[in-house]
Motif scaffolding. Structure first.
Motif, short mmCIF file in Angstrom:
data_model
loop_
_atom_site.label_atom_id
_atom_site.label_comp_id
_atom_site.label_asym_id
_atom_site.label_seq_id
_atom_site.Cartn_x
_atom_site.Cartn_y
_atom_site.Cartn_z
N PRO A 134 0.84 -1.21 0.00
CA PRO A 134 0.00 0.00 0.00
C PRO A 134 0.87 1.25 0.00
CG PRO A 134 -0.10 -1.12 2.13
CD PRO A 134 0.67 -2.01 1.21
N SER A 135 0.51 2.17 -0.89
CA SER A 135 1.29 3.40 -1.01
C SER A 135 0.48 4.54 -0.43
CB SER A 135 1.57 3.65 -2.49
OG SER A 135 2.12 4.92 -2.66
N ASP A 136 1.17 5.42 0.34
CA ASP A 136 0.44 6.56 0.87
C ASP A 136 0.54 7.77 -0.06
OD1 ASP A 136 2.89 7.62 3.41
OD2 ASP A 136 3.07 7.14 1.29
N HIS A 175 -0.39 8.89 -3.89
CA HIS A 175 -1.06 8.52 -5.12
C HIS A 175 -0.66 9.44 -6.25
CE1 HIS A 175 -4.38 5.42 -4.44
NE2 HIS A 175 -3.41 5.22 -3.60
N ASN A 193 -9.79 9.33 1.68
CA ASN A 193 -9.06 8.16 2.15
C ASN A 193 -8.00 8.54 3.18
OD1 ASN A 193 -7.40 5.87 2.39
ND2 ASN A 193 -7.88 5.22 0.30
N PRO A 194 -8.13 8.02 4.43
CA PRO A 194 -7.17 8.43 5.45
C PRO A 194 -5.77 7.88 5.22
CG PRO A 194 -8.63 6.73 6.30
CD PRO A 194 -9.14 7.08 4.94
N HIS A 195 -5.64 6.83 4.39
CA HIS A 195 -4.32 6.24 4.17
C HIS A 195 -3.50 7.01 3.14
CE1 HIS A 195 -5.49 2.92 6.63
NE2 HIS A 195 -6.54 2.70 5.88
N ILE A 196 -4.16 7.82 2.33
CA ILE A 196 -3.43 8.55 1.30
C ILE A 196 -3.00 9.89 1.87
CG2 ILE A 196 -3.52 9.55 -1.01
CD1 ILE A 196 -5.71 7.54 -1.65
N LYS A 197 -1.68 10.12 1.84
CA LYS A 197 -1.18 11.34 2.47
C LYS A 197 -0.82 12.42 1.46
CE LYS A 197 -0.04 9.32 6.77
NZ LYS A 197 0.36 7.94 6.38
N LYS A 213 -4.80 17.26 1.38
CA LYS A 213 -3.57 16.46 1.37
C LYS A 213 -2.47 17.25 0.65
CE LYS A 213 -6.21 13.20 2.92
NZ LYS A 213 -6.46 11.80 2.62
N THR A 228 4.06 16.04 3.31
CA THR A 228 3.13 15.17 4.02
C THR A 228 3.48 15.15 5.50
OG1 THR A 228 4.47 13.25 3.46
CG2 THR A 228 2.54 13.64 2.11
N ASP A 277 -3.58 4.69 -7.93
CA ASP A 277 -2.67 3.93 -7.09
C ASP A 277 -1.45 3.52 -7.92
OD1 ASP A 277 -1.39 2.27 -5.34
OD2 ASP A 277 -3.14 1.07 -4.86
#
Lengths: 250, 73
Positions: free
Chosen positions: A44-46, A48, A84-88, A116, A237, B52
């Motif tokens: 998983p990448s923060d 995008h 999305n909280p995971h994407i910084k 973001k 970030t 992504d």
């Protein structure tokens, strides 16, 4: 609808070489069992990434020979990135010849209003309506060989020959100019000067800015490439994370 | 309609005969793809529509890949 897929042998082999031995055994197992490769494990990448290419398509479908960026895609993607909280952070990569004014400004406004961290990178070209989009990010980069063309707006289609048409054109142009000057260090006076300069473009009035020229004019923050863009994004970030933790509202 | 672009308008708006059909979007394996049809039930991937970056490393979605889908009518 049942779906099946086929592979290119070379691509599969290249992937194989990179996988560690254990994963390779598992892959071969699944190939034997299901007749298809399992996908590579998703890290998983923060950060995008959004690419804006070709013509920015707005209210009208352009003929198929044009490569286009459909803005109605980008808008929900931007909303998803915001939620999305995971994407910084978001890296916006531009190589566009411009396109629909309203679609372009819509994308620019969306990028600008993301909480973001955003960094834009102009590769190849960031022409016409690509300029506001590039300046909309928190920080912008341009590749040394990339170009940005500043030129006046033109209306197409059925026009009524009255002075009001010119006023409308002025208004549209002001929208673009105000956005650019509001999100970069260039003055309105200088931007208009660049826009109406003769001698640079063969079929039009305007200016072509290459790499460091765009930085010198104050449109873009810095010359750089993908590594500088990602480094800046990481920096932003972590800064934004601190700001939010200390009770700042974004 | 205002097209603010450096490409001359006659270039942008001219219709050309294309060998393949007009690209359309479909979902496969949970990913959104832009596919150019090359015959009934098969086509070539033109673009992967995703933000992504990890998705772009997956060889299944490389542009140029032929894909086949079976329609149940």
């Amino acid at each position: 609808m049942r779906l099946q897929m086929r592979w290119r042998q070379e691509q599969a082999e290249a992937e194989e070489r990179e996988r560690p031995a254990r994963r390779q055994r598992l892959t071969l197992q699944s190939l034997k069992q299901l007749g298809q490769m399992s996908p590579p494990p998703q890290i998983p990448s923060d950060i995008h990434c959004m690419v804006i290419i070709g013509q920015i398509e707005g209210h009208m479908l352009l003929p198929a020979k044009n490569k286009t960026t459909k803005y109605e895609h980008l808008i929900p993607q931007l909303v998803a990135i915001e939620q999305n909280p995971h994407i910084k952070g978001l890296l916006v990569i531009l190589n566009t010849v411009g396109g629909d004014v309203e679609a372009g400004l819509a994308i620019a406004e969306m990028i600008e209003s993301l909480s973001k961290a955003t960094v834009s990178l102009v590769l190849g070209g960031g022409h016409s309506i690509g300029v506001p989009i590039a300046t909309a990010a928190d920080y912008s980069f341009i590749a040394a060989t990339a170009t940005m063309t500043i030129h006046p707006l033109r209306l197409s289609g059925m026009l009524i020959g009255v002075p009001q048409t010119y006023e409308y054109l002025e208004k549209m142009q002001d929208r673009v100019i105000n956005f650019i000057t509001g999100h970069s260090r260039i003055t309105e006076e200088r931007l208009r000067e660049l826009m109406f300069k003769t001698g640079d473009l063969v079929r039009d009035v305007g200016t072509v800015l290459v790499g460091k020229d765009a930085v010198a004019e104050g449109l873009i923050n810095d010359v750089g490439g993908v590594s500088s863009a990602l480094r800046k994004l990481k920096e932003l970030t972590s800064l934004k994370g601190l700001y939010r933790k200390n009770g700042g509202d974004e | 309609m205002a097209l603010y672009t450096i490409v001359p308008l006659e270039e942008v708006l001219s219709e050309e005969e294309t060998a393949t059909g007009r690209p359309f979007e479909m979902t496969m394996g949970g990913k959104r793809l832009l596919v150019a049809p090359e015959g009934p039930g098969q086509g070539r991937i033109m673009q992967l529509l995703s933000t992504d970056p990890a998705d772009f490393l997956d060889p299944r979605w490389h542009p140029g890949n032929m894909i086949i889908w079976l329609k149940t009518d």
